[in-house]
Design a protein around this motif. Structure first.
Motif, PDB file in Angstrom:
ATOM      1  N   GLY A   1      28.502  37.578  46.170  1.00 24.38           N
ATOM      2  CA  GLY A   1      29.646  38.301  45.632  1.00 24.38           C
ATOM      3  C   GLY A   1      29.828  38.038  44.171  1.00 24.38           C
ATOM      4  N   LYS A   2      30.598  38.885  43.507  1.00 26.78           N
ATOM      5  CA  LYS A   2      30.888  38.740  42.087  1.00 26.78           C
ATOM      6  C   LYS A   2      32.395  38.671  41.898  1.00 26.78           C
ATOM      7  CE  LYS A   2      26.768  41.217  40.570  1.00 26.78           C
ATOM      8  NZ  LYS A   2      26.245  42.353  39.780  1.00 26.78           N
ATOM      9  N   PRO A   3      32.888  37.721  41.100  1.00 18.38           N
ATOM     10  CA  PRO A   3      34.331  37.578  40.921  1.00 18.38           C
ATOM     11  C   PRO A   3      34.891  38.620  39.965  1.00 18.38           C
ATOM     12  CG  PRO A   3      33.175  36.014  39.563  1.00 18.38           C
ATOM     13  CD  PRO A   3      32.133  36.732  40.351  1.00 18.38           C
ATOM     14  N   LEU A   4      36.200  38.646  39.902  1.00 15.49           N
ATOM     15  CA  LEU A   4      36.924  39.446  38.920  1.00 15.49           C
ATOM     16  C   LEU A   4      36.694  40.943  39.070  1.00 15.49           C
ATOM     17  CD1 LEU A   4      36.544  37.220  35.773  1.00 15.49           C
ATOM     18  CD2 LEU A   4      38.536  37.500  37.196  1.00 15.49           C
ATOM     19  N   ARG A   5      36.739  41.443  40.301  1.00  7.69           N
ATOM     20  CA  ARG A   5      36.666  42.891  40.509  1.00  7.69           C
ATOM     21  C   ARG A   5      38.074  43.461  40.492  1.00  7.69           C
ATOM     22  NH1 ARG A   5      31.531  43.744  39.284  1.00  7.69           N
ATOM     23  NH2 ARG A   5      30.141  42.530  40.576  1.00  7.69           N
ATOM     24  N   ASP A   6      38.206  44.660  39.988  1.00  6.38           N
ATOM     25  CA  ASP A   6      39.546  45.223  39.978  1.00  6.38           C
ATOM     26  C   ASP A   6      39.573  46.451  40.881  1.00  6.38           C
ATOM     27  OD1 ASP A   6      41.112  47.466  37.881  1.00  6.38           O
ATOM     28  OD2 ASP A   6      39.042  47.690  38.412  1.00  6.38           O
TER      29      ASP A   6
ATOM     30  N   GLU B   1      52.482  25.459  39.575  1.00  6.32           N
ATOM     31  CA  GLU B   1      52.009  26.200  40.743  1.00  6.32           C
ATOM     32  C   GLU B   1      50.609  26.754  40.506  1.00  6.32           C
ATOM     33  OE1 GLU B   1      54.746  29.196  41.980  1.00  6.32           O
ATOM     34  OE2 GLU B   1      56.493  27.936  41.665  1.00  6.32           O
ATOM     35  N   GLU B   2      50.375  27.329  39.345  1.00  5.28           N
ATOM     36  CA  GLU B   2      49.069  27.881  38.995  1.00  5.28           C
ATOM     37  C   GLU B   2      48.958  28.009  37.485  1.00  5.28           C
ATOM     38  OE1 GLU B   2      45.648  28.702  38.570  1.00  5.28           O
ATOM     39  OE2 GLU B   2      46.197  28.510  40.681  1.00  5.28           O
ATOM     40  N   ARG B   3      47.940  27.418  36.934  1.00  2.68           N
ATOM     41  CA  ARG B   3      47.796  27.441  35.478  1.00  2.68           C
ATOM     42  C   ARG B   3      46.681  28.359  34.998  1.00  2.68           C
ATOM     43  NH1 ARG B   3      45.143  21.611  33.800  1.00  2.68           N
ATOM     44  NH2 ARG B   3      43.293  21.686  35.128  1.00  2.68           N
ATOM     45  N   VAL B   4      46.017  29.063  35.923  1.00  2.31           N
ATOM     46  CA  VAL B   4      44.890  29.921  35.570  1.00  2.31           C
ATOM     47  C   VAL B   4      45.269  31.378  35.773  1.00  2.31           C
ATOM     48  CG1 VAL B   4      42.493  30.516  36.060  1.00  2.31           C
ATOM     49  CG2 VAL B   4      43.241  28.130  36.168  1.00  2.31           C
ATOM     50  N   SER B   5      44.987  32.201  34.771  1.00  2.49           N
ATOM     51  CA  SER B   5      45.294  33.632  34.815  1.00  2.49           C
ATOM     52  C   SER B   5      44.021  34.422  34.535  1.00  2.49           C
ATOM     53  CB  SER B   5      46.365  33.969  33.773  1.00  2.49           C
ATOM     54  OG  SER B   5      46.548  35.365  33.667  1.00  2.49           O
ATOM     55  N   THR B   6      43.786  35.472  35.298  1.00  2.00           N
ATOM     56  CA  THR B   6      42.612  36.318  35.077  1.00  2.00           C
ATOM     57  C   THR B   6      43.006  37.789  35.022  1.00  2.00           C
ATOM     58  OG1 THR B   6      42.116  36.645  37.413  1.00  2.00           O
ATOM     59  CG2 THR B   6      41.155  34.703  36.363  1.00  2.00           C
ATOM     60  N   TYR B   7      42.191  38.556  34.335  1.00  2.29           N
ATOM     61  CA  TYR B   7      42.312  40.015  34.350  1.00  2.29           C
ATOM     62  C   TYR B   7      40.962  40.574  33.945  1.00  2.29           C
ATOM     63  CZ  TYR B   7      42.965  39.345  29.281  1.00  2.29           C
ATOM     64  OH  TYR B   7      42.817  38.966  27.972  1.00  2.29           O
ATOM     65  N   THR B   8      40.716  41.841  34.235  1.00  2.00           N
ATOM     66  CA  THR B   8      39.451  42.450  33.868  1.00  2.00           C
ATOM     67  C   THR B   8      39.606  43.252  32.589  1.00  2.00           C
ATOM     68  OG1 THR B   8      39.738  44.572  34.996  1.00  2.00           O
ATOM     69  CG2 THR B   8      38.951  42.717  36.332  1.00  2.00           C
ATOM     70  N   PHE B   9      38.479  43.671  32.043  1.00  2.00           N
ATOM     71  CA  PHE B   9      38.474  44.432  30.801  1.00  2.00           C
ATOM     72  C   PHE B   9      38.432  45.936  31.057  1.00  2.00           C
ATOM     73  CE2 PHE B   9      36.597  40.935  27.872  1.00  2.00           C
ATOM     74  CZ  PHE B   9      37.854  40.378  27.783  1.00  2.00           C
ATOM     75  N   GLN B  10      38.848  46.357  32.229  1.00  2.00           N
ATOM     76  CA  GLN B  10      38.814  47.775  32.558  1.00  2.00           C
ATOM     77  C   GLN B  10      40.151  48.410  32.205  1.00  2.00           C
ATOM     78  OE1 GLN B  10      37.313  48.539  36.415  1.00  2.00           O
ATOM     79  NE2 GLN B  10      37.232  50.749  36.160  1.00  2.00           N
TER      80      GLN B  10
ATOM     81  N   GLN C   1      39.345  34.825  31.654  1.00  3.09           N
ATOM     82  CA  GLN C   1      40.207  33.842  32.303  1.00  3.09           C
ATOM     83  C   GLN C   1      40.902  33.002  31.240  1.00  3.09           C
ATOM     84  OE1 GLN C   1      38.700  29.925  33.760  1.00  3.09           O
ATOM     85  NE2 GLN C   1      39.095  30.772  35.780  1.00  3.09           N
ATOM     86  N   LEU C   2      42.196  32.769  31.421  1.00  2.00           N
ATOM     87  CA  LEU C   2      42.950  31.840  30.583  1.00  2.00           C
ATOM     88  C   LEU C   2      43.404  30.678  31.450  1.00  2.00           C
ATOM     89  CD1 LEU C   2      43.139  34.441  28.756  1.00  2.00           C
ATOM     90  CD2 LEU C   2      45.323  33.519  27.971  1.00  2.00           C
ATOM     91  N   GLU C   3      43.113  29.471  31.014  1.00  2.63           N
ATOM     92  CA  GLU C   3      43.587  28.285  31.697  1.00  2.63           C
ATOM     93  C   GLU C   3      44.560  27.562  30.780  1.00  2.63           C
ATOM     94  OE1 GLU C   3      41.999  24.168  33.842  1.00  2.63           O
ATOM     95  OE2 GLU C   3      40.570  25.641  33.077  1.00  2.63           O
TER      96      GLU C   3
ATOM     97  N   TYR D   1      48.513  44.801  33.253  1.00  5.87           N
ATOM     98  CA  TYR D   1      47.366  44.498  34.113  1.00  5.87           C
ATOM     99  C   TYR D   1      47.782  44.230  35.560  1.00  5.87           C
ATOM    100  CZ  TYR D   1      44.600  44.026  29.830  1.00  5.87           C
ATOM    101  OH  TYR D   1      43.976  44.257  28.633  1.00  5.87           O
ATOM    102  N   GLU D   2      48.951  44.720  35.978  1.00  6.26           N
ATOM    103  CA  GLU D   2      49.402  44.451  37.342  1.00  6.26           C
ATOM    104  C   GLU D   2      48.497  45.096  38.386  1.00  6.26           C
ATOM    105  OE1 GLU D   2      52.996  43.973  34.763  1.00  6.26           O
ATOM    106  OE2 GLU D   2      51.476  45.546  34.970  1.00  6.26           O
ATOM    107  N   ASN D   3      47.892  46.225  38.063  1.00  4.58           N
ATOM    108  CA  ASN D   3      47.054  46.903  39.048  1.00  4.58           C
ATOM    109  C   ASN D   3      45.621  46.396  39.034  1.00  4.58           C
ATOM    110  OD1 ASN D   3      46.561  48.017  36.481  1.00  4.58           O
ATOM    111  ND2 ASN D   3      45.663  49.850  37.382  1.00  4.58           N
ATOM    112  N   GLN D   4      45.374  45.303  38.311  1.00  2.00           N
ATOM    113  CA  GLN D   4      44.032  44.734  38.257  1.00  2.00           C
ATOM    114  C   GLN D   4      44.064  43.318  38.802  1.00  2.00           C
ATOM    115  OE1 GLN D   4      41.944  45.033  34.622  1.00  2.00           O
ATOM    116  NE2 GLN D   4      42.502  47.141  34.255  1.00  2.00           N
TER     117      GLN D   4
END
Length: 464
Positions: free
Chosen positions: A176-181, A197-206, A285-287, A301-304
């Motif tokens: 598998g490949k991560p960060l699919r939107d 609670e969580e310090r890592v944030s991700t989003y895609t470039f789409q 990814q931002l940590e 980026y809510e829909n991603q």
């Protein structure tokens, strides 16, 4: 006689300049590989300090040597090279006319665990808590909770790390490949996340510009767009912010922030990435550093979000390509906890060509990029924030309650020349004015008198 005057002036200016240059000191040294103790060429060495208007930087030569001339003061020195862990030396004192030696050793970001295995220092993985969790969805409710379904990156899989011919580590995720939107079943406003609670944030470039174009069409017809049709990322990325920043591998990365004009106690942070090559798939990814950041919110980026469940074996997952020269920007709201050299790490995961392995680059996000006021930030950063705030205002976001239309229009004017003279930015100002004139919506969160007691950290629950 007249012809000699310029020479006299040049001599006089030179004599005046000599004492000034003598007031600087020098920081120098050699950067070595921590294991082999061999010199490391091409290491970026930067110095930041309140005595400088902008950072000063240089790179090490073939012998790993560097030298920086600096005014007297206290500095933070940062040493960076791709595939190596960055090193920061804080509180380095430079004195006038003196030379200070600062030797440094850099360690590879991936340490050899055995002759055939490697262990990543900080594995690239989407967050355990998605930004889309806790959103007041405006579309039809989803069946079940996204946390009840295992995303693909939670499936059993072993990262495989290999070194290519350029001595760069490649990261491959079998199965598998991560960060699919693909989670596009609604569009709401992201919550604020506590780093405990969580310090890592991700989003895609789409991203696209479709939502901004749709909004422009509505406003031209004297009507506000539907709130759920407004996407912040489309607004921000409708404007050319310029390909600038720090070169990190095949990317230009820019991070800059300033105190939020609309959310007390928070900083607005712009994160931009520009591709210097073509990529078949890319994610970010931002940590955040828990010791420096208490809370954060990804604006848009809510829909991603990551795929909630793995696709069938016969279904091909669409990659997120990025063309050479393309730039993508995101806006964050960050609440600082205490001073720190860096408030987080920015990582880019990318893939080039078909059936190739993932590669990763990363960059510290220094606190020196968080300006003391919007006036000290780059015009491009101010423009990105205005575009994001415009979109959030159209969506009726709780976080723009204190930012009325007149204030937003004033912030547009403070973007400054030459950007406010550009046709697309002039049009943005006109659209803000028109939206302000058309907006007759009532504040769903209470009367204007409640603004002074507004909770800057949490959206009020139903009935509050």
């Amino acid at each position: 006689m007249k012809s000699a005057t310029p020479r006299w002036l040049c001599c006089l200016l030179l004599l005046l300049a000599l004492p000034a240059s003598g007031q600087e000191g020098t920081v120098a040294g050699t950067v070595l590989h921590s294991s082999s103790q061999q010199p490391l060429p091409g290491v970026r060495v930067s110095a930041t300090s309140p005595v400088l208007q902008a950072e000063r930087a240089t790179t090490t030569d073939a012998q790993g040597r560097y030298a920086l001339r600096l005014p007297p003061g206290r500095y933070a020195l940062r040493f960076e090279k791709e595939a190596f862990a960055s090193v920061t030396r804080a509180d380095v004192e430079v004195r006038a006319g003196q030379r200070l030696e600062q030797p440094v050793s850099l360690a590879p970001t991936l340490a050899v665990a055995s002759s055939s295995a490697f262990q990543p220092l900080a594995p690239f993985a989407p967050p355990l808590r998605l930004e889309s969790d806790g959103v007041a969805w405006m579309a039809a409710p989803r069946t079940g909770d996204i946390r009840d379904r295992a995303p693909p990156w939670a499936m059993p899989q072993t990262p495989v790390l290999q070194m290519d011919s350029a001595n760069q580590f490649s990261l491959m995720f079998p199965g598998g490949k991560p960060l699919r939107d693909s989670d596009t079943r609604g569009h709401g406003v992201n919550p604020t996340i506590d780093t405990e609670e969580e310090r890592v944030s991700t989003y895609t470039f789409q991203v696209s510009t479709a939502s901004y174009a749709l909004t422009r069409g509505y406003l031209e017809r004297e009507s506000l767009p539907a709130e759920e049709s407004v996407r912040v990322e489309d607004f921000v990325n409708s404007f050319d912010l310029g390909a600038s920043g720090e070169q990190v591998g095949p990317f230009l990365l820019a991070v800059e922030g300033f105190p939020s004009p609309g959310r007390k106690g928070y900083h607005v942070v712009r994160v931009s990435a520009c591709a210097r090559e073509d990529f078949t798939d890319v994610g970010v990814q931002l940590e955040f550093e828990r010791g420096a950041v208490a809370r954060y919110r990804l604006v848009g980026y809510e829909n991603q979000s990551a795929t909630p469940e793995p696709p069938p074996d016969d279904e091909e997952v669409t990659p997120v390509p990025m063309a050479k020269g393309a730039c993508v920007t995101a806006i964050y709201e960050v609440k600082l906890l205490r001073p720190a050299i860096a408030f987080g790490t920015l990582r880019i995961l990318y893939e080039q060509g078909e059936n190739t392995m993932w590669r990763r680059v990363q960059m510290l996000m220094p606190s020196s990029t968080l300006r003391s006021s919007a006036a000290k930030a780059a015009p491009a950063t101010r423009l990105a924030y205005v575009a994001a705030a415009f979109a959030e205002k159209l969506r009726g976001s709780y976080w723009t309650r204190t930012l009325d239309w007149a204030r937003l229009q004033a912030l547009w004017g403070e973007v400054g020349a030459p950007l406010t003279e550009r046709p697309d930015v002039v049009e943005l100002g006109a659209l803000i004015r028109k939206a302000g004139a058309l907006d007759q919506r009532k504040d769903r969160y209470g009367p204007a008198s409640s603004l002074s007691s507004m909770d800057a950290d949490n959206v009020p629950g139903p009935g509050k």
